[in-house]
Write a protein that holds these residues in place. Structure first.
Motif, PDB file in Angstrom:
ATOM      1  N   GLY A   8       0.801  -1.183   0.052  1.00 23.49           N
ATOM      2  CA  GLY A   8       0.026   0.105  -0.075  1.00 23.49           C
ATOM      3  C   GLY A   8       0.841   1.223  -0.010  1.00 23.49           C
ATOM      4  N   GLY A   9       0.168   2.343   0.683  1.00 21.55           N
ATOM      5  CA  GLY A   9       0.891   3.837   0.285  1.00 21.55           C
ATOM      6  C   GLY A   9       1.382   4.117   1.565  1.00 21.55           C
ATOM      7  N   ILE A 221       0.303   1.563  -9.790  1.00 26.94           N
ATOM      8  CA  ILE A 221      -0.695   0.489  -9.704  1.00 26.94           C
ATOM      9  C   ILE A 221       0.067  -0.525  -8.982  1.00 26.94           C
ATOM     10  CG2 ILE A 221      -2.181  -1.074 -10.856  1.00 26.94           C
ATOM     11  CD1 ILE A 221      -2.112   0.843 -13.118  1.00 26.94           C
ATOM     12  N   ASP A 222       1.434  -1.034  -9.454  1.00 25.34           N
ATOM     13  CA  ASP A 222       1.959  -2.049  -8.740  1.00 25.34           C
ATOM     14  C   ASP A 222       2.183  -2.037  -6.965  1.00 25.34           C
ATOM     15  OD1 ASP A 222       3.235  -4.807  -8.695  1.00 25.34           O
ATOM     16  OD2 ASP A 222       4.931  -3.756  -8.498  1.00 25.34           O
ATOM     17  N   MET A 223       2.280  -0.726  -6.844  1.00 20.30           N
ATOM     18  CA  MET A 223       2.429  -0.293  -5.227  1.00 20.30           C
ATOM     19  C   MET A 223       1.613  -0.425  -4.408  1.00 20.30           C
ATOM     20  SD  MET A 223       5.176   0.121  -3.074  1.00 20.30           S
ATOM     21  CE  MET A 223       5.505   0.801  -1.350  1.00 20.30           C
ATOM     22  N   GLY A 225      -2.309  -0.685  -6.118  1.00 22.46           N
ATOM     23  CA  GLY A 225      -3.402  -1.015  -6.636  1.00 22.46           C
ATOM     24  C   GLY A 225      -3.486  -2.496  -6.460  1.00 22.46           C
ATOM     25  N   ARG A 226      -2.802  -3.080  -5.448  1.00 22.06           N
ATOM     26  CA  ARG A 226      -3.223  -4.747  -5.430  1.00 22.06           C
ATOM     27  C   ARG A 226      -4.540  -5.038  -5.211  1.00 22.06           C
ATOM     28  NH1 ARG A 226       1.829  -7.097  -4.670  1.00 22.06           N
ATOM     29  NH2 ARG A 226       3.317  -5.889  -6.073  1.00 22.06           N
ATOM     30  N   ASN A 227      -5.390  -4.283  -4.783  1.00 21.65           N
ATOM     31  CA  ASN A 227      -6.828  -4.685  -4.354  1.00 21.65           C
ATOM     32  C   ASN A 227      -7.443  -4.738  -5.641  1.00 21.65           C
ATOM     33  OD1 ASN A 227      -6.219  -4.526  -1.691  1.00 21.65           O
ATOM     34  ND2 ASN A 227      -8.397  -3.686  -1.132  1.00 21.65           N
ATOM     35  N   PHE A 228      -7.006  -4.182  -6.513  1.00 20.75           N
ATOM     36  CA  PHE A 228      -7.544  -4.170  -8.108  1.00 20.75           C
ATOM     37  C   PHE A 228      -6.905  -5.294  -8.859  1.00 20.75           C
ATOM     38  CE2 PHE A 228      -8.230   0.150  -6.803  1.00 20.75           C
ATOM     39  CZ  PHE A 228      -9.636   0.337  -7.253  1.00 20.75           C
ATOM     40  N   THR A 229      -5.518  -5.300  -8.836  1.00 25.73           N
ATOM     41  CA  THR A 229      -4.901  -6.367  -9.589  1.00 25.73           C
ATOM     42  C   THR A 229      -5.340  -7.860  -9.087  1.00 25.73           C
ATOM     43  OG1 THR A 229      -3.016  -6.059  -8.328  1.00 25.73           O
ATOM     44  CG2 THR A 229      -3.218  -4.807 -10.546  1.00 25.73           C
ATOM     45  N   GLU A 230      -5.426  -7.735  -7.810  1.00 20.40           N
ATOM     46  CA  GLU A 230      -5.593  -9.244  -7.432  1.00 20.40           C
ATOM     47  C   GLU A 230      -7.041  -9.555  -7.822  1.00 20.40           C
ATOM     48  OE1 GLU A 230      -2.989  -8.937  -3.260  1.00 20.40           O
ATOM     49  OE2 GLU A 230      -4.915  -9.088  -3.152  1.00 20.40           O
ATOM     50  N   ARG A 236      -3.775 -12.287 -16.223  1.00 20.75           N
ATOM     51  CA  ARG A 236      -4.370 -10.907 -16.689  1.00 20.75           C
ATOM     52  C   ARG A 236      -3.855  -9.698 -16.434  1.00 20.75           C
ATOM     53  NH1 ARG A 236      -4.796 -11.345 -21.801  1.00 20.75           N
ATOM     54  NH2 ARG A 236      -6.272  -9.842 -21.796  1.00 20.75           N
ATOM     55  N   VAL A 237      -2.963  -9.942 -15.073  1.00 23.92           N
ATOM     56  CA  VAL A 237      -2.682  -8.528 -14.357  1.00 23.92           C
ATOM     57  C   VAL A 237      -1.944  -7.658 -15.467  1.00 23.92           C
ATOM     58  CG1 VAL A 237      -1.158  -7.745 -12.518  1.00 23.92           C
ATOM     59  CG2 VAL A 237      -2.729  -9.627 -12.147  1.00 23.92           C
ATOM     60  N   PRO A 238      -0.832  -8.123 -16.297  1.00 24.60           N
ATOM     61  CA  PRO A 238      -0.245  -7.118 -17.144  1.00 24.60           C
ATOM     62  C   PRO A 238      -1.125  -6.529 -17.986  1.00 24.60           C
ATOM     63  CG  PRO A 238       1.068  -9.230 -16.908  1.00 24.60           C
ATOM     64  CD  PRO A 238      -0.153  -9.645 -16.140  1.00 24.60           C
TER      65      PRO A 238
END
Ligand code: BEZ
Length: 275
Positions: A8-9, A221-223, A225-230, A236-238
């Motif tokens: 997260g941030g 996003i990598d840092m 946005g994990r709740n989104f990419t997960e 399909r993350v990339p």
């Protein structure tokens, strides 16, 4: 602070559970130093005085905790993410840090001020509970000086993430939105209900460049946005990140420099006697 379940941030005091390291604190310092760099005027707003007892809630790796201590204040940094607290202790061995949740932290006696930068929006589970905990930590007349992400914060990015995921068949309901970005009126109400008089408040846009992120928004996003990419389908993350970058490039990177659409809520609130 309360950071997301993955990475997260800026430190959130109810992010990780005890013993759970959720952030890459080194990467955070290298690429997202702007979180504290942008906030040096927050320390001016806090105006710490020698000998004052101050809590830095959601202290992250302790940069602003150290800036507050440099004024001669007796400061304790509190963060909900163990990795952040470990790094803060390593970087600032002469300062005190505590791993605790924003809803449940406790100090001995009372503080003159609670400070928080870019952390309260990670504590989304129970904002009134966080405010109540801050109130308990403060003496009467003590100040709560904070800045957090506000209504519409990073909306261009999150709209694009929702769209990219929808195109992959992921409905919005499957995504656990990781932040609390309140309207001004809502948060003022919570502060007043929680025993504070709000003496200063400002809502403003603060476009935030990602100059230290080699891959621009993809790194953000990598840092954060994990709740989104997960929520993305396997493998399909990339594709989701690429699509989000494509959807936002015209607005956030029109001339080759990524500048994110941050909005801020900044306030000073004074702890008053219960009515
Ligand atoms: C913010 O400081 O506003 C923020 C940081 C990371 C993710 C979302 C918002």
């Amino acid at each position: 602070m309360n950071r997301p379940s993955a990475k997260g941030g800026a430190a959130g005091a109810d992010a990780g559970k005890a013993g759970e390291a959720t952030w890459d604190a080194g990467l955070y310092d290298r690429s997202f130093g702007f979180v504290s760099d942008f906030a040096t005027d927050m320390v001016d707003l806090l105006a710490p005085k020698p000998g004052e007892r101050i809590v830095d809630l959601g202290c992250g790796t302790g940069k602003l905790t150290a800036a507050i201590a440099a004024h001669g204040a007796d400061v304790i940094g509190i963060d909900g993410d163990e990795a952040m607290v470990e790094r803060a202790r390593a970087l600032h061995p002469h300062l005190a840090f505590q791993h605790a949740d924003g809803r449940n932290f406790a100090i001995e006696g009372h503080a003159d001020a609670v400070f928080s930068n870019a952390a309260l929006h990670w504590m989304k589970e129970d904002p009134p509970g966080v405010i109540a905990c801050v109130a308990r930590a403060l003496r009467l007349g003590g100040r709560f000086v904070a800045e957090m992400g506000a209504h519409r914060n990073v909306r261009i990015i999150t709209d694009a993430l929702y769209q990219a995921l929808a195109e992959e068949g992921v409905p919005a309901e499957a995504i656990d939105f990781p932040w609390y970005f309140p309207r001004t009126s809502r948060y003022v109400g919570l502060l007043e209900d929680g025993g504070f008089d709000v003496t200063q408040l400002r809502y403003f846009a603060r476009p935030t460049p990602l100059d230290d992120c080699p891959n621009g928004l993809a790194d953000w996003i990598d840092m954060f946005g994990r709740n989104f990419t997960e929520a993305a389908p396997p493998g399909r993350v990339p594709a989701v990140i690429d699509r989000t970058v494509a959807l936002t490039r015209d607005r956030l990177c029109p001339d080759g420099r990524w500048v994110t659409d941050y909005t801020r809520l900044r306030f000073v609130a004074i702890r008053v006697a219960d009515e």
